[in-house]
Write a protein that holds these residues in place. Structure first.
Motif, PDB file in Angstrom:
ATOM      1  N   ASN A 147      -3.172  -0.472  -6.129  1.00 17.45           N
ATOM      2  CA  ASN A 147      -2.166  -0.438  -5.069  1.00 17.45           C
ATOM      3  C   ASN A 147      -1.166  -1.583  -5.227  1.00 17.45           C
ATOM      4  O   ASN A 147       0.035  -1.387  -5.033  1.00 17.45           O
ATOM      5  CB  ASN A 147      -2.830  -0.506  -3.692  1.00 17.45           C
TER       6      ASN A 147
ATOM      7  N   TYR B 180       2.635  -0.465  -5.570  1.00 13.08           N
ATOM      8  CA  TYR B 180       3.543  -0.628  -4.428  1.00 13.08           C
ATOM      9  C   TYR B 180       4.250  -1.974  -4.417  1.00 13.08           C
ATOM     10  O   TYR B 180       5.318  -2.096  -3.830  1.00 13.08           O
ATOM     11  CB  TYR B 180       2.783  -0.410  -3.116  1.00 13.08           C
TER      12      TYR B 180
ATOM     13  N   ASP C  19      -0.337  -9.532  -2.176  1.00 15.63           N
ATOM     14  CA  ASP C  19       0.945  -9.319  -2.842  1.00 15.63           C
ATOM     15  C   ASP C  19       2.069  -9.659  -1.876  1.00 15.63           C
ATOM     16  O   ASP C  19       1.852  -9.814  -0.685  1.00 15.63           O
ATOM     17  CB  ASP C  19       1.070  -7.874  -3.354  1.00 15.63           C
TER      18      ASP C  19
ATOM     19  N   TYR D  54      -3.561  10.044   3.303  1.00 12.61           N
ATOM     20  CA  TYR D  54      -2.203   9.565   3.581  1.00 12.61           C
ATOM     21  C   TYR D  54      -1.672   8.789   2.372  1.00 12.61           C
ATOM     22  O   TYR D  54      -2.270   7.817   1.936  1.00 12.61           O
ATOM     23  CB  TYR D  54      -2.175   8.667   4.823  1.00 12.61           C
ATOM     24  N   SER D  55      -0.558   9.252   1.848  1.00  9.44           N
ATOM     25  CA  SER D  55       0.032   8.588   0.691  1.00  9.44           C
ATOM     26  C   SER D  55       1.547   8.686   0.744  1.00  9.44           C
ATOM     27  O   SER D  55       2.091   9.736   1.076  1.00  9.44           O
ATOM     28  CB  SER D  55      -0.465   9.250  -0.598  1.00  9.44           C
ATOM     29  N   THR D  56       2.228   7.596   0.441  1.00  3.32           N
ATOM     30  CA  THR D  56       3.689   7.644   0.370  1.00  3.32           C
ATOM     31  C   THR D  56       4.156   7.842  -1.070  1.00  3.32           C
ATOM     32  O   THR D  56       5.349   7.850  -1.347  1.00  3.32           O
ATOM     33  CB  THR D  56       4.305   6.338   0.915  1.00  3.32           C
TER      34      THR D  56
ATOM     35  N   LEU E 179      -3.551  10.502  -4.019  1.00  5.29           N
ATOM     36  CA  LEU E 179      -4.624  11.170  -3.297  1.00  5.29           C
ATOM     37  C   LEU E 179      -4.825  10.570  -1.909  1.00  5.29           C
ATOM     38  O   LEU E 179      -5.465  11.171  -1.064  1.00  5.29           O
ATOM     39  CB  LEU E 179      -5.937  11.095  -4.091  1.00  5.29           C
ATOM     40  N   GLY E 180      -4.295   9.382  -1.710  1.00  7.15           N
ATOM     41  CA  GLY E 180      -4.430   8.757  -0.400  1.00  7.15           C
ATOM     42  C   GLY E 180      -5.864   8.407  -0.045  1.00  7.15           C
ATOM     43  O   GLY E 180      -6.267   8.442   1.112  1.00  7.15           O
TER      44      GLY E 180
ATOM     45  N   GLY F 209      -7.396   5.536  -1.666  1.00 11.94           N
ATOM     46  CA  GLY F 209      -7.665   4.171  -2.120  1.00 11.94           C
ATOM     47  C   GLY F 209      -8.112   3.258  -1.001  1.00 11.94           C
ATOM     48  O   GLY F 209      -9.210   2.691  -1.045  1.00 11.94           O
ATOM     49  N   LEU F 210      -7.280   3.120   0.025  1.00 12.85           N
ATOM     50  CA  LEU F 210      -7.630   2.223   1.138  1.00 12.85           C
ATOM     51  C   LEU F 210      -8.828   2.759   1.936  1.00 12.85           C
ATOM     52  O   LEU F 210      -9.804   2.020   2.122  1.00 12.85           O
ATOM     53  CB  LEU F 210      -6.424   2.005   2.050  1.00 12.85           C
TER      54      LEU F 210
HETATM   55  N1  LIG Z   1      -0.324  -3.264  -1.529  1.00 13.92           N
HETATM   56  C1  LIG Z   1       0.408  -2.339  -0.879  1.00 13.92           C
HETATM   57  N2  LIG Z   1       1.719  -2.583  -0.578  1.00 13.92           N
HETATM   58  C2  LIG Z   1       2.448  -1.659   0.089  1.00 13.92           C
HETATM   59  N3  LIG Z   1       1.973  -0.456   0.496  1.00 13.92           N
HETATM   60  C3  LIG Z   1       0.689  -0.161   0.216  1.00 13.92           C
HETATM   61  C4  LIG Z   1      -0.153  -1.073  -0.479  1.00 13.92           C
HETATM   62  N4  LIG Z   1      -1.380  -0.519  -0.587  1.00 13.92           N
HETATM   63  C5  LIG Z   1      -1.304   0.692   0.000  1.00 13.92           C
HETATM   64  N5  LIG Z   1      -0.059   0.904   0.504  1.00 13.92           N
HETATM   65  C6  LIG Z   1       0.386   2.075   1.277  1.00 13.92           C
HETATM   66  O1  LIG Z   1      -0.740   2.738   1.806  1.00 13.92           O
HETATM   67  C7  LIG Z   1      -0.769   4.105   1.357  1.00 13.92           C
HETATM   68  C8  LIG Z   1      -2.201   4.553   1.133  1.00 13.92           C
HETATM   69  O2  LIG Z   1      -2.779   3.867   0.032  1.00 13.92           O
HETATM   70  P1  LIG Z   1      -4.012   4.506  -0.734  1.00 13.92           P
HETATM   71  O3  LIG Z   1      -5.049   4.863   0.285  1.00 13.92           O
HETATM   72  O4  LIG Z   1      -4.409   3.617  -1.828  1.00 13.92           O
HETATM   73  O5  LIG Z   1      -3.453   5.890  -1.287  1.00 13.92           O
HETATM   74  P2  LIG Z   1      -2.421   6.194  -2.487  1.00 13.92           P
HETATM   75  O6  LIG Z   1      -2.294   4.933  -3.309  1.00 13.92           O
HETATM   76  O7  LIG Z   1      -3.036   7.318  -3.231  1.00 13.92           O
HETATM   77  O8  LIG Z   1      -1.138   6.557  -1.831  1.00 13.92           O
HETATM   78  C9  LIG Z   1       0.081   4.129   0.105  1.00 13.92           C
HETATM   79  O9  LIG Z   1       0.623   5.394  -0.145  1.00 13.92           O
HETATM   80  C10 LIG Z   1       1.138   3.081   0.434  1.00 13.92           C
HETATM   81  O10 LIG Z   1       2.163   3.633   1.230  1.00 13.92           O
END
Ligand SMILES: Nc1ncnc2c1ncn2[C@@H]1O[C@H](COP(=O)(O)OP(=O)(O)O)[C@@H](O)[C@H]1O
Ligand SMILES: [Mg+2]
Lengths: 130, 136
Positions: B49, B53, B78, B94-96, B100-101, B103-104
């Motif tokens: 991430n 991002y 970061d 949820y992903s921007t 796959l949304g 990770g978090l």
């Molecule tokens: N370090 C980061 N800086 C900015 N936005 C982040 C960061 N980590 C995650 N995000 C935001 O949170 C959303 C969800 O992250 P994640 O669950 O890892 O899914 P994915 O990476 O597949 O989109 C991302 O799509 C992004 O918008």
């Protein structure tokens, strides 16, 4: 680190040897899809026994490989997912929906052989009916 | 902490390095190999991430002791764009970025403690811990 791809009969076997970066995984995807066409492969085995982690990028790339290969007429099996890796994948929410898996290389080959046999039977069935 | 391991994240090899260091540290601390894998998978998601991002950042790894428990602490920082809606970012799917949304939310499920603090335009810090009971 490039993943060696072996040709065995109608199958391609990619044996991952060590941890892969995202770029390595993308490279594997491109190489396999290209070779499915070049060698007219009917089956692809990706052996992930050596992978000690599978995260969302790896799973997504494996899914893409299987789906792309199927569009090119080739069946993919992922073999060798380690128990701990499987556990972490489930917790992460990662699935290999629509992708065949087998315990190890031997099972993967047996699975592909059965798939090929089915294709032949279905093929001849069509002729008889026609 | 003096024995913090600091791994800069600026390329995809750094993601691999971070998760391997995390696994090694967990192994040294006596975590089971199942837990080592869980920790490595969570680090992989969070470090990726950063790369995706924020382009760059760092992952700090350390060990803490709390009573009869020992923990691996992972802090991923970061100074990227930050997350506008952290609770949505923690939802499955949820992903921007068309990802796959997972990770978090996935990393949160893998770890025992999980905290995201983020401010738009300033950056994001994810702190996560995995605990192990020490034998007396
Ligand atoms: N370090 C980061 N800086 C900015 N936005 C982040 C960061 N980590 C995650 N995000 C935001 O949170 C959303 C969800 O992250 P994640 O669950 O890892 O899914 P994915 O990476 O597949 O989109 C991302 O799509 C992004 O918008
Ligand atoms: Mg992500």
């Amino acid at each position: 680190m490039e993943v060696p791809i072996l040709k065995q009969g109608h199958y391609l076997i990619a044996s991952i040897q060590s941890a892969l970066t995202d770029a390595d995984l993308s490279q594997l995807r491109e190489a396999l899809i290209e070779r499915v066409g070049r060698f007219r492969a009917r089956g692809v085995i990706v052996d992930v026994t050596a992978l000690d982690v599978m995260d969302s990028f790896a799973v997504r790339t494996l899914r893409d490989i299987a789906h792309m290969a199927r569009l090119r007429g080739s069946e993919t099996v992922i073999v060798g997912i380690q128990p701990e890796v499987a556990f972490a994948m489930v917790q992460l929410g990662l699935t290999l929906k629509g992708v065949s898996t087998a315990l190890d290389l031997e099972e993967g080959l047996a699975f592909l052989d059965r798939q090929m046999q089915l294709r032949i039977e279905r093929g001849s069935g069509r002729i008889e009916r026609g | 902490m003096a024995d913090d391991l600091l791994i800069p994240i600026a390329a995809d090899v750094d993601v691999v390095t971070a998760r391997q260091r995390g696994r090694d540290l967990a192994a040294e601390a006596g975590f089971s190999s199942g837990d080592q894998t869980v920790i490595a998978a969570a680090i992989s998601e969070i470090a990726r991430n950063i790369l995706m991002y924020a382009k760059r950042g760092e992952v700090a790894l350390s060990l803490v002791t709390n009573g009869d428990r020992q923990g691996v602490v992972i802090v991923a920082r970061d100074q990227g764009p930050g997350i506008r809606d952290v609770s949505r970012a923690l939802e499955d799917g949820y992903s921007t970025s068309g990802g796959l949304g997972l990770g978090l939310p996935g990393a949160r499920r893998l770890m025992d403690d999980f905290d995201v603090s983020s401010s738009v335009g300033k950056g994001t810090t994810v702190t996560m811990k995995k605990w192990r009971r020490m034998n007396a």
